[in-house]
Motif scaffolding. Structure first.
Motif, PDB file in Angstrom:
ATOM      1  N   ARG A 237      -1.069   7.222   9.133  1.00  0.00           N
ATOM      2  CA  ARG A 237      -1.432   8.032   8.388  1.00  0.00           C
ATOM      3  C   ARG A 237      -1.574   9.137   7.753  1.00  0.00           C
TER       4      ARG A 237
ATOM      5  N   ASN B   4      -2.029  10.419   3.433  1.00  0.00           N
ATOM      6  CA  ASN B   4      -3.196   9.467   2.594  1.00  0.00           C
ATOM      7  C   ASN B   4      -3.789   9.019   3.855  1.00  0.00           C
TER       8      ASN B   4
ATOM      9  N   LEU C  38      -5.023   0.134   3.586  1.00  0.00           N
ATOM     10  CA  LEU C  38      -4.593  -0.025   2.521  1.00  0.00           C
ATOM     11  C   LEU C  38      -6.172  -0.720   1.733  1.00  0.00           C
TER      12      LEU C  38
ATOM     13  N   TYR D 179      -7.776   2.269  -0.061  1.00  0.00           N
ATOM     14  CA  TYR D 179      -6.557   2.995  -1.204  1.00  0.00           C
ATOM     15  C   TYR D 179      -6.404   2.116  -2.325  1.00  0.00           C
TER      16      TYR D 179
ATOM     17  N   GLU E 283      -2.336  -5.133   6.803  1.00  0.00           N
ATOM     18  CA  GLU E 283      -1.383  -4.049   5.989  1.00  0.00           C
ATOM     19  C   GLU E 283      -0.530  -3.508   7.216  1.00  0.00           C
TER      20      GLU E 283
ATOM     21  N   ARG F 204       3.284  -3.185   6.810  1.00  0.00           N
ATOM     22  CA  ARG F 204       4.177  -1.773   6.966  1.00  0.00           C
ATOM     23  C   ARG F 204       5.941  -1.763   8.226  1.00  0.00           C
TER      24      ARG F 204
ATOM     25  N   ILE G 289       0.412   3.503  -4.537  1.00  0.00           N
ATOM     26  CA  ILE G 289       0.504   2.660  -2.722  1.00  0.00           C
ATOM     27  C   ILE G 289       2.092   3.334  -1.671  1.00  0.00           C
TER      28      ILE G 289
ATOM     29  N   ASP H 188       2.263   6.875  -1.258  1.00  0.00           N
ATOM     30  CA  ASP H 188       1.070   7.359  -0.255  1.00  0.00           C
ATOM     31  C   ASP H 188       1.443   6.701   1.061  1.00  0.00           C
ATOM     32  N   VAL H 189       1.007   4.936   0.673  1.00  0.00           N
ATOM     33  CA  VAL H 189       0.654   4.491   1.578  1.00  0.00           C
ATOM     34  C   VAL H 189       1.416   3.642   2.387  1.00  0.00           C
TER      35      VAL H 189
END
Length: 326
Positions: A96, A130, A134, A137, A217, A221, A246, A249-250
């Motif tokens: 993160r 972040n 997720l 967010y 999540e 990825r 997203i 950032d994510v």
DNA sequence: CATCAGGGCCCTG
DNA sequence: CAGGGCCCTGAT
């Protein structure tokens, strides 16, 4: 108000981000709205985190330099954390917080850029990051929609106060995000009472998708940017503006610069072309100028954007004040 | 006091 | 694919 959950167990470790690493410019983003789950002061950030169902209190402390980074991490919890839990937690934090991001190529390519070069000079070692999962967010993104900062702040605070867990650790009291199941059991009317307006429906529907296990999540990825975009857009209440945030950032896509909202357009237009915000450059023209940053398009924009908001933190930037409306 | 637009999104036509 | 409606709130 009831007593906070006191986190009594404590564990300290060290993290070694890849140099160069700028602690403050990475752990604090002055353009983000303040929220009850974190506090920053130079060299220190307190941040709550819900990991594998456990509420945690984190404290990051800068113990190094830009070229020899060292971060002390202390984790408070209700009960002693097992070694496997600690291992997965650290891996998650490394992901993160982008601590191993290699900035060398970006700097090599753009140190000579007339606009970006000086910004890189000021913020060497800054990286995007972040703090949130997720799901969390997505909630933040929903709260940002169609609202000015003050309203987003109050909606987020109301949500924390009703569904979050108040944690006490290290002489601080901060809220921790709720497990999706908590809001899944709340009604839309109950949410509306928190003045989130029509966003109540989006919050319910997004939460429901997580409770049903429709979004993973960790699986996402490893998917491509387009697959991620598609999965996010499928969520009710999540559109192109939220997805853009997203993906960068994510999911750490450093090239994800594909959406410009009207207020951002005015700011970019002033920053990149010194145009009067009342007569901004067109979105296409802006996107075209960002192309020179290639696979680092969004990272470059992030640097220039953060540079502006750090400047504003120290002295008001007259033209900007009327555009951000607190 | 009333009206309106907004740091989007969905839905309809 | 353009445009109206939506919760609220502050600005006018």
């Amino acid at each position: 108000m009831s007593e906070p959950v006191r986190l009594e167990s404590r564990w300290t470790t060290e993290l070694f981000p890849k140099p160069p690493f700028n602690f403050d410019a990475t752990l604090h983003k002055p353009d983000h709205f303040p929220a009850a789950d974190n506090v920053w002061q130079p060299g220190v950030r307190w941040q709550t985190m819900l990991w594998q169902g456990k509420p945690l209190g984190l404290k990051f402390e800068d113990r190094g330099t830009v070229d020899e980074p060292r971060v002390a991490l202390t984790v408070w919890s209700q009960t002693k954390l097992s070694q496997p839990f600690r291992d997965t937690l650290l891996a998650e934090i490394e992901y993160r917080y982008n601590f191993q991001l290699d900035l060398a190529e970006f700097y090599r390519l753009f140190a000579g850029d007339p606009q970006l070069g000086p910004v890189i000079g000021r913020w060497r070692g800054m990286r995007p990051l972040n703090h949130n999962a997720l799901y969390e967010y997505l909630i933040i993104a929903i709260v940002l929609q169609n609202a000015a900062v003050r309203r987003s702040v109050s909606m987020m605070r109301a949500l924390f106060e009703h569904y979050g867990t108040r944690l006490g650790y290290d002489h601080k009291e901060l809220y921790c995000f709720w497990k999706p199941g908590i809001i899944d059991r709340a009604t839309e009317e109950e949410l509306r009472a928190l003045k989130v307006g029509y966003r109540a429906k989006s919050i319910k529907r997004v939460t429901e998708a997580f409770v049903r296990g429709e979004v993973d999540e960790f699986e996402l990825r490893s998917k491509s940017k387009e697959e991620q975009r598609e999965a996010l857009l499928a969520l009710y209440g999540i559109g192109p503006a939220s997805v853009w945030y997203i993906l960068f950032d994510v999911f750490h896509h450093l090239d994800a610069m594909d959406h410009i909202s009207p207020w951002e357009q005015k700011i970019y237009s002033k920053l990149f072309f010194d145009r009067d915000p009342d007569d901004p450059a067109g979105v296409d023209e802006l996107l075209k100028t960002f192309e020179r940053f290639g696979k680092y398009e969004m990272l470059a924009v992030h640097y220039i954007w953060e540079d502006l908001f750090w400047r504003r933190k120290h002295e008001p930037v007259a033209w900007l004040e009327k555009l951000i409306r607190l």
